[in-house]
Design an enzyme around this catalytic site. Sequence first.
Site, short mmCIF file in Angstrom:
data_model
loop_
_atom_site.label_atom_id
_atom_site.label_comp_id
_atom_site.label_asym_id
_atom_site.label_seq_id
_atom_site.Cartn_x
_atom_site.Cartn_y
_atom_site.Cartn_z
N GLU A 115 7.16 -1.57 -5.72
CA GLU A 115 7.92 -1.46 -4.46
C GLU A 115 9.19 -0.63 -4.68
O GLU A 115 10.02 -0.96 -5.52
CB GLU A 115 8.27 -2.87 -3.93
CG GLU A 115 8.80 -2.82 -2.52
CD GLU A 115 8.99 -4.21 -1.91
OE1 GLU A 115 8.17 -5.11 -2.19
OE2 GLU A 115 9.97 -4.37 -1.16
N LYS A 133 10.30 -14.36 -0.80
CA LYS A 133 9.51 -13.19 -1.24
C LYS A 133 10.46 -12.16 -1.87
O LYS A 133 10.15 -11.54 -2.89
CB LYS A 133 8.76 -12.60 -0.05
CG LYS A 133 7.78 -11.51 -0.39
CD LYS A 133 8.39 -10.12 -0.48
CE LYS A 133 7.34 -9.07 -0.77
NZ LYS A 133 7.92 -7.75 -1.05
N ASP A 165 2.84 -14.91 -17.05
CA ASP A 165 1.83 -15.14 -16.02
C ASP A 165 2.53 -15.31 -14.66
O ASP A 165 3.03 -16.38 -14.33
CB ASP A 165 1.06 -16.41 -16.41
CG ASP A 165 -0.05 -16.76 -15.45
OD1 ASP A 165 -0.05 -16.24 -14.32
OD2 ASP A 165 -0.91 -17.57 -15.83
N HIS A 209 15.67 0.95 2.28
CA HIS A 209 14.26 0.87 1.93
C HIS A 209 13.57 2.21 2.19
O HIS A 209 12.84 2.72 1.36
CB HIS A 209 13.62 -0.24 2.77
CG HIS A 209 12.21 -0.54 2.39
ND1 HIS A 209 11.90 -1.30 1.29
CD2 HIS A 209 11.04 -0.15 2.94
CE1 HIS A 209 10.60 -1.37 1.18
NE2 HIS A 209 10.05 -0.68 2.17
#
Length: 438
Positions: free
Chosen positions: A85, A279, A295, A392
């Site tokens: 991202e 998130k 993991d 962004h």
Amino acid sequence: MNTPVEGFSKLSKAEKMDWIANQCTKDPEATKKLLERYWNPDPNVQKLHDEFIENTISNYYLPFAVAPNFLINGEFYAIPMAIEESSVVAAASKAAKFWLDKGGFKTTILGTEKVGQVHFMYNGDAQKLQAFFKKIHPILFSSVASITQNMEKRGGGINAIELRDCTDKIPGYYQLHCTFETLDAMGANFINSCLEQFAKTLKEKAKDHQDFSEGEKNIEVVMSILSNYVPNCLVRAEVECPVEKLVIKDISSEDFSQKFVQAVNIANVEPYRAVTHNKGIMNGIDAVVLATGNDFRAVEAGVHAYASKNGSYSSLTHAAIEDGIFKFWIEIPLALGTVGGLTSLHPLVKLALEILQNPSAKELMQIVAVAGLAQNFAAVKSLVTTGIQKGHMKMHLLNMLNQMGATESEKEQLVHYFKHETVTNASVKEALEKLQRS
Ligand code: MEV
């Protein structure tokens, strides 16, 4: 639509590529070339990657980056991140710099306990089971002596084994609920090996237990497995500074700090917002977890369960203003390892750990928690000021230009042009076409 295939895993790599290319793609030759282009030119490195999993036909690249200038407990770190991202690493770096002259990040380990369970069915007298458990409790420990020996030498091992009656949830359902200290290892193999031995011992000893009826002797083990819910493997990371030190463009320190706290409070009470808020935290956390060969699915599962521990999904971070001091913190469960697993196998994982000065698992927990807090600070700071799209889309600009087939020189000119213009798909397309026409 492709056809089913027998014994795919037994085919050679070339045969697997052939099959996939011919069965599933329009241009098999181009597919094979693409897969080969992403192989490592060093056959030994490629072999290593081939053997991580089954049916490897190529490598799947993610960018490997670093976010420098993190001051954590008075030490500087450049944090490695593996993520696709566009804005994540830039945001982390910005947040690190923002807190650099305000004392940086402080962290505390609140616990390192891991959990595993043997789930079993026993249809009989509960008191007899309790007495049986008491009798075999030391035998359960001694039955895994060969597995725990090395871990114990280093100061870890099994913390406790408890019998839990879960018959209120499912008739006949009980557990051995076990807790472990696995030091610098994530500990999945160690825990699962212990649990499987506990299960065997439990079954065997029940068969010989004289107080049990024939039915009671027949304990049915359903499964033995570690839990990725680790609420007592917990780390706290925090930042704080006087409100007036929060100097942000186009907004007063007071307004910014209040809006920031409101935004975090909303994520605390509103699950739709909390999921997105968290998130953003996981953008930072997963990137470091992945770069260090841990993991991320286990971490994700455990973190989201923790976010719901009070019965409603809520924010992992918290913020407050107390006596003119802005405080922002996270408490998060992280079961991580810095030995075992991929840590000594994957060359870039080894490098990531070296960049972090070869941390212990506890140190890595602290670094990862900081990455999450920093990421959330950057996201919420943007959200309550400029909005998220400005930064962004600026970061996404190169992806858009690449997608539109821009040349290097066009990219350079347009990156410069969009320093002072709003980036949208349409505006980038228009600017590129204009440049190409001229
Ligand atoms: C985007 O990947 C993450 C954010 O949506 C997080 C947030 O809203 O806090 C920006």
